[in-house]
Enzyme design. Structure first.
Site, short mmCIF file in Angstrom:
data_model
loop_
_atom_site.label_atom_id
_atom_site.label_comp_id
_atom_site.label_asym_id
_atom_site.label_seq_id
_atom_site.Cartn_x
_atom_site.Cartn_y
_atom_site.Cartn_z
N HIS A 273 0.84 -1.21 0.00
CA HIS A 273 0.00 0.00 0.00
C HIS A 273 0.88 1.26 0.00
O HIS A 273 0.73 2.13 -0.86
CB HIS A 273 -0.92 -0.02 1.22
CG HIS A 273 -1.84 1.16 1.31
ND1 HIS A 273 -3.13 1.13 0.84
CD2 HIS A 273 -1.65 2.43 1.77
CE1 HIS A 273 -3.70 2.32 1.02
NE2 HIS A 273 -2.82 3.12 1.59
N GLU A 274 1.79 1.33 0.94
CA GLU A 274 2.61 2.55 1.06
C GLU A 274 3.57 2.67 -0.13
O GLU A 274 3.85 3.78 -0.58
CB GLU A 274 3.37 2.59 2.39
CG GLU A 274 2.48 2.55 3.65
CD GLU A 274 1.39 3.63 3.69
OE1 GLU A 274 1.57 4.69 3.04
OE2 GLU A 274 0.35 3.39 4.34
N HIS A 277 1.73 4.39 -2.83
CA HIS A 277 1.80 5.85 -2.64
C HIS A 277 3.18 6.35 -3.08
O HIS A 277 3.29 7.38 -3.74
CB HIS A 277 1.60 6.21 -1.16
CG HIS A 277 0.17 6.15 -0.69
ND1 HIS A 277 -0.83 6.87 -1.28
CD2 HIS A 277 -0.41 5.47 0.34
CE1 HIS A 277 -1.99 6.64 -0.63
NE2 HIS A 277 -1.75 5.79 0.35
N GLU A 303 -4.75 7.56 -3.28
CA GLU A 303 -5.22 6.28 -2.75
C GLU A 303 -5.47 5.28 -3.89
O GLU A 303 -5.36 4.06 -3.69
CB GLU A 303 -6.49 6.51 -1.92
CG GLU A 303 -6.85 5.39 -0.97
CD GLU A 303 -5.89 5.20 0.19
OE1 GLU A 303 -4.96 6.02 0.37
OE2 GLU A 303 -6.05 4.22 0.93
ZN ZN Z 1 -3.28 5.18 1.71
#
Ligand code: ZN
Length: 509
Positions: A273-274, A277, A303
């Protein structure tokens, strides 16, 4: 004054850009302080860190609201010669001016009260959640929502108050369009959750709950992040309690995760997830650092990138066909009797739960939509703060078929409202919606993705995102950006199709 009206627009533009970059550099020092606070700082360092952050905030605010910058931007907006600049230059003038006006419309008293209330309300929130005591937080939330309403009225007086607040996180997003999209998504998700709960075939995540030594997890997660394209020459991975990604400079993007020796997905999916980003931040035009063409389009678009790598890539069978040999080499004990199919199946559990941040991919959006509806009702005065816990529990029961046993796992679970983040929640679900639509369009353009993932080939997908999403910076708002990238209006349909295909099949539906 060093500038006069006779000054050519190029010099005025250069001066405006120099000032904006100076603000961005100061802001990045604050980001570094924040990163350190959440990863390295000893517990007793907090009080001096607060002094540092407050001192810096004064300097940054002064820089951002310097009236000379306002004059430059006004002059550029009025100058026909400035309208002949490149699209990047024109977007820079337009968006810097918009940002400046929003900042300048906030009275200093309100800025200060918001800052102080944020700190005090978050302290009250910690206490309230610990004691599961709504009355501890109630007066602070009442105060915070009053201030946010006032902020909305100052900054964008022509807009609906809720839209004015949402605009800070998702520029251009408006309640009617977002609410309609969410209603259609909800109508598809609620029956899917119920069908998964009633299914006779239920995936189990027991395999993920074996022992996964932390040292091996660290190597494995770093390898996976590098393989999907996160550049460790321009980034780092560190440990924290509440994972985040922060950018310190054009070549310094930091991601963080937490680790659980007895539940592998915590770190693996936190890192994916990170890193998603981080890939976006590393893909923004670096020459425009600190200026709109070098900034993210919105939190929803941000996101979309994290969710894409976490869920649409990382939870696919093809990803595990490639990744399983790496995982079994890293965790020979835990995965001795497993294979790619078993790991993949263990990642597709759908289970209604009280806590948003622990929710699975299918139920997650229901958590978000509940908050979206309730916070709007409070902002507009249709729901009194005092009635918020009951409204929360009623809506939760309606959507999930169970009622929170206490407020700690209900209305008190998120820090957002206490931190002044009102209008922020919808960006999570918008991101999920964008991610599925972008993924489908990328697949149409670069060919079937599963065979690529199965050989650890992620560059074509990342390259597509670089060209169609990252390269645009903040020059387009999220809906037009996704529409241009995919050739279709934004729709929840690709997300619903993707959830049904993956989770429906796993549950034998
Ligand atoms: Zn996030």
């Amino acid at each position: 004054m060093s500038h006069s009206d006779a000054q050519p627009p190029l010099d005025t533009f250069a001066a405006a850009v120099a000032q904006a970059r100076r603000s961005a550099v100061l802001g990045s020092i604050d980001a570094l302080l924040g990163w350190d606070e959440r990863t390295k700082m000893p517990p007793a360092g907090g009080s001096h860190r607060a002094d540092q952050a407050a001192a810096l905030a004064v300097v940054v605010h002064r820089e951002r609201t310097d009236p000379r910058q306002g004059e430059r931007l006004e002059r550029l907006l009025d100058d026909p010669r400035a309208r002949q600049g490149t699209p990047q230059e024109q977007a820079t003038i337009r968006l810097l001016h918009r940002d400046f006006v929003k900042q300048a419309r906030l009275p200093a008293r309100l800025v200060e009260e918001l800052a102080r209330t944020c700190v005090e309300a978050q302290q009250a929130w910690s206490r309230a959640r610990e004691e599961s005591s709504w009355p501890v937080l109630e007066p602070w939330l009442r105060r915070m929502f009053d201030l946010k309403r006032e902020q909305a009225a100052c900054q964008l007086p022509d807009l609906d108050r809720y839209d004015a607040l949402m605009d800070d996180y998702e520029p251009g997003a408006r309640w009617p369009a977002v609410a309609e999209r969410f209603a259609r998504l909800r109508a598809g998700i609620v029956p899917l959750v119920q069908a998964c709960a009633a299914a006779t075939r239920r995936p189990s995540d027991a395999l993920m709950r074996r022992q996964y030594p932390l040292a091996a997890q660290r190597r494995f997660c770093r390898d996976v992040a590098a393989r999907i394209g996160f550049d460790f020459d321009r980034g780092r991975l560190d440990t924290t309690d509440h994972p985040f990604c922060t950018t310190i400079g054009p070549d310094d993007c930091r991601i963080t995760t937490r680790w659980d020796e007895n539940f592998l997905p915590t770190a693996v999916y936190g890192v994916l997830h990170e890193a998603g980003h981080g890939l976006y931040e590393q893909g923004l035009p670096r020459d425009w650092f600190g200026l709109p063409p070098g900034e993210a389009a919105s939190l929803g678009v941000h996101e979309s990138q994290s969710r894409l790598w976490e869920n649409l890539v990382g939870r696919s069978r093809a990803f595990w066909d490639w990744c399983f040999p790496l995982a079994s080499a890293a965790f020979p004990g835990a995965l001795a009797d497993a294979d790619a199919a078993a790991v993949h199946a263990a990642l597709l559990v759908v289970e209604p739960s009280f806590i948003r941040v622990e929710a699975d991919e299918v139920t997650y959006n229901l958590h978000v939509m509940l908050r979206f509806d309730l916070e709007r009702a409070v902002v507009l005065g249709d729901l009194d703060i005092a009635d918020l816990p009951a409204a929360w529990n009623d809506r939760f029961e309606q959507d999930f078929g169970m009622r929170p046993p206490n407020d700690a796992v209900g209305v008190l679970q998120d820090i957002h409202w206490s931190a002044g983040l009102v209008g922020y929640f919808p960006t999570y679900t918008l991101g999920n919606i964008f991610s599925a639509q972008l993924m489908a369009a990328a697949e149409r353009d670069v060919g079937p993705l599963a065979p690529q993932f199965a050989t650890g080939t992620f560059e074509p997908l990342l390259g597509w995102m670089r060209r169609h999403v990252h390269a645009a910076g903040r020059m387009l708002e999220s809906d037009p950006l996704v529409e241009r990238a995919t050739g279709a209006p934004v729709s929840e349909a690709p997300l619903l199709a993707s959830l049904r295909a993956r989770y429906g099949v796993a549950h034998g539906l």
